[in-house]
Structure formats: structure tokens, C-alpha cells
Write a protein that holds these residues in place. Sequence first.
Motif, PDB file in Angstrom:
ATOM      1  N   LYS A  18       0.803  -1.341  -0.060  1.00 43.83           N
ATOM      2  CA  LYS A  18      -0.144  -0.031   0.243  1.00 43.83           C
ATOM      3  C   LYS A  18       0.728   1.244  -0.094  1.00 43.83           C
ATOM      4  CE  LYS A  18      -4.372  -1.538   1.980  1.00 43.83           C
ATOM      5  NZ  LYS A  18      -5.168  -1.272   0.806  1.00 43.83           N
ATOM      6  N   SER A  46      -8.247  -3.591   4.431  1.00 44.16           N
ATOM      7  CA  SER A  46      -8.813  -4.228   3.160  1.00 44.16           C
ATOM      8  C   SER A  46     -10.103  -3.208   2.837  1.00 44.16           C
ATOM      9  CB  SER A  46      -9.175  -5.515   3.447  1.00 44.16           C
ATOM     10  OG  SER A  46     -10.456  -5.623   4.453  1.00 44.16           O
ATOM     11  N   HIS A  47     -10.145  -2.344   3.674  1.00 44.19           N
ATOM     12  CA  HIS A  47     -11.637  -1.550   3.165  1.00 44.19           C
ATOM     13  C   HIS A  47     -11.285  -0.190   2.512  1.00 44.19           C
ATOM     14  CE1 HIS A  47     -14.539  -4.111   5.269  1.00 44.19           C
ATOM     15  NE2 HIS A  47     -13.807  -4.029   6.478  1.00 44.19           N
ATOM     16  N   TYR A  48      -9.975   0.052   2.365  1.00 42.51           N
ATOM     17  CA  TYR A  48      -9.477   1.319   1.920  1.00 42.51           C
ATOM     18  C   TYR A  48      -8.250   1.022   0.938  1.00 42.51           C
ATOM     19  CZ  TYR A  48     -11.933   3.073   6.125  1.00 42.51           C
ATOM     20  OH  TYR A  48     -12.797   3.505   7.172  1.00 42.51           O
ATOM     21  N   SER A  49      -8.276   1.854  -0.048  1.00 38.65           N
ATOM     22  CA  SER A  49      -7.073   1.893  -0.938  1.00 38.65           C
ATOM     23  C   SER A  49      -5.910   2.650  -0.309  1.00 38.65           C
ATOM     24  CB  SER A  49      -7.467   2.460  -2.317  1.00 38.65           C
ATOM     25  OG  SER A  49      -8.143   3.643  -2.271  1.00 38.65           O
ATOM     26  N   GLU A  50      -6.210   3.767   0.150  1.00 38.12           N
ATOM     27  CA  GLU A  50      -5.237   4.770   0.551  1.00 38.12           C
ATOM     28  C   GLU A  50      -5.897   5.287   2.032  1.00 38.12           C
ATOM     29  OE1 GLU A  50      -3.991   7.884  -1.571  1.00 38.12           O
ATOM     30  OE2 GLU A  50      -3.895   6.789  -3.303  1.00 38.12           O
TER      31      GLU A  50
END
Length: 75
Positions: A18, A46-50
Motif C-alpha cells: 500500500k 482491506s476496506h481502504y485503498s489509501e
Amino acid sequence: MKQKSAVSQELYQIMLDKGYSERFCDLITQSLNTDFTARRMIGYLSHYSELPEGEVVDEMLAILSDRVGQTRRVS
């Protein structure tokens, strides 16, 4: 230094992927040093890209606080 579990190593790798620094990943995985706490952080990430590092630290502290509360209830 204690060897990291497979779950802690997975968390470390996810965080590296990430874009977090090796030092930051190492500090987080050292603090979340049980499979339970590492899995909770993996679920959160896992719920966020950044996410900013500050939010990851806030979640780490919340996870550790929950763990302390659970330990006190069991005692």
C-alpha cells in the motif's frame, strides 16, 4: 528480536504494498504482535485503498485499547 508470525508478515507485506515505509510497517507490526490484532488491522486496511499514516496509527491504538479491555474482562 521475536520472529514475526505468518499473519504479522502478511500485514507487513500488505502495508508495504500500500506504499507505507518499511520503518512504519515494522513499527505497526511490532505493536500488533498477536495474530488477533494483526488480523484486525488487515481487515481494517482491506476496506481502504489509501489511508494517511495517522489514521493507521489511530486504528492500531483502538485495536490495542480493545485488547486491553478484553484482557481485563477475562481476568
